[in-house]
Design a protein around this motif. Structure first.
Motif, mmCIF file in Angstrom:
data_model
loop_
_atom_site.group_PDB
_atom_site.id
_atom_site.type_symbol
_atom_site.label_atom_id
_atom_site.label_comp_id
_atom_site.label_asym_id
_atom_site.label_seq_id
_atom_site.Cartn_x
_atom_site.Cartn_y
_atom_site.Cartn_z
ATOM 1 N N THR A 1 9.550 5.433 -9.360
ATOM 2 C CA THR A 1 8.835 5.014 -10.571
ATOM 3 C C THR A 1 8.519 6.203 -11.470
ATOM 4 O OG1 THR A 1 6.701 5.204 -9.451
ATOM 5 C CG2 THR A 1 7.777 3.056 -9.407
ATOM 6 N N SER A 2 8.649 7.408 -10.956
ATOM 7 C CA SER A 2 8.342 8.593 -11.761
ATOM 8 C C SER A 2 9.536 8.941 -12.655
ATOM 9 C CB SER A 2 7.994 9.774 -10.852
ATOM 10 O OG SER A 2 9.048 10.034 -9.956
ATOM 11 N N GLU B 1 2.170 11.851 -14.962
ATOM 12 C CA GLU B 1 3.487 12.173 -14.396
ATOM 13 C C GLU B 1 3.348 12.672 -12.965
ATOM 14 O OE1 GLU B 1 5.829 13.460 -18.492
ATOM 15 O OE2 GLU B 1 4.590 14.935 -17.441
ATOM 16 N N PHE B 2 2.358 13.519 -12.734
ATOM 17 C CA PHE B 2 2.113 14.021 -11.383
ATOM 18 C C PHE B 2 1.734 12.881 -10.444
ATOM 19 C CE2 PHE B 2 -0.914 15.327 -8.133
ATOM 20 C CZ PHE B 2 -0.189 16.282 -7.450
ATOM 21 N N ASP C 1 5.372 7.998 -5.556
ATOM 22 C CA ASP C 1 6.732 7.857 -5.024
ATOM 23 C C ASP C 1 6.886 8.610 -3.707
ATOM 24 O OD1 ASP C 1 7.517 6.286 -7.148
ATOM 25 O OD2 ASP C 1 8.526 7.913 -8.221
ATOM 26 N N TYR C 2 6.342 9.819 -3.649
ATOM 27 C CA TYR C 2 6.427 10.621 -2.430
ATOM 28 C C TYR C 2 5.721 9.908 -1.271
ATOM 29 C CZ TYR C 2 4.764 13.895 1.059
ATOM 30 O OH TYR C 2 4.429 14.470 2.250
ATOM 31 N N LEU C 3 4.538 9.387 -1.506
ATOM 32 C CA LEU C 3 3.793 8.719 -0.435
ATOM 33 C C LEU C 3 4.506 7.456 0.047
ATOM 34 C CD1 LEU C 3 0.130 9.209 -1.692
ATOM 35 C CD2 LEU C 3 1.286 10.413 0.174
ATOM 36 N N LYS D 1 7.923 5.049 4.347
ATOM 37 C CA LYS D 1 9.196 4.444 4.741
ATOM 38 C C LYS D 1 9.864 5.257 5.853
ATOM 39 C CE LYS D 1 10.538 1.384 3.029
ATOM 40 N NZ LYS D 1 10.409 -0.054 3.338
ATOM 41 N N VAL D 2 9.877 6.575 5.719
ATOM 42 C CA VAL D 2 10.489 7.444 6.738
ATOM 43 C C VAL D 2 9.715 7.329 8.050
ATOM 44 C CG1 VAL D 2 10.934 9.843 7.384
ATOM 45 C CG2 VAL D 2 11.558 9.030 5.119
ATOM 46 N N ASN D 3 8.396 7.318 7.985
ATOM 47 C CA ASN D 3 7.602 7.176 9.211
ATOM 48 C C ASN D 3 7.856 5.834 9.877
ATOM 49 O OD1 ASN D 3 6.470 9.703 9.153
ATOM 50 N ND2 ASN D 3 4.652 9.058 8.033
ATOM 51 N N GLY D 4 8.047 4.772 9.085
ATOM 52 C CA GLY D 4 8.377 3.466 9.648
ATOM 53 C C GLY D 4 9.727 3.478 10.348
#
Length: 70
Positions: A27-28, A40-41, A47-49, A54-57
């Motif tokens: 979305t950024s 923007e930050f 998006d990072y979180l 997703k990666v942890n899942g």
């Protein structure tokens, strides 16, 4: 598909990992100027979180199926 366990010679069946959905679209957007704005930050952080979750899942699903050590 079965494979040979070299340490004991026993055949083991591979397990399939539970399905994990694809990560959502980012979305950024690129910063408009030399320094990103707070909005923007924050969008990039969101998006990072989401990707981190997703990666942890995915890692959890792989541990559950035995593809990764706990």
């Amino acid at each position: 598909m079965a494979y040979l366990n070299a340490s004991s010679g026993a055949a083991r069946e591979g397990k399939q990992t539970a399905a994990v959905t694809d990560a959502a679209a980012a979305t950024s957007t690129a910063a408009a100027g030399a320094n990103p704005t707070k909005a923007e930050f924050d969008a990039l952080r969101t998006d990072y979180l989401a990707l981190r979750t997703k990666v942890n899942g995915l890692l959890a699903a792989m541990r559950t199926s035995g593809q990764l050590a706990p």
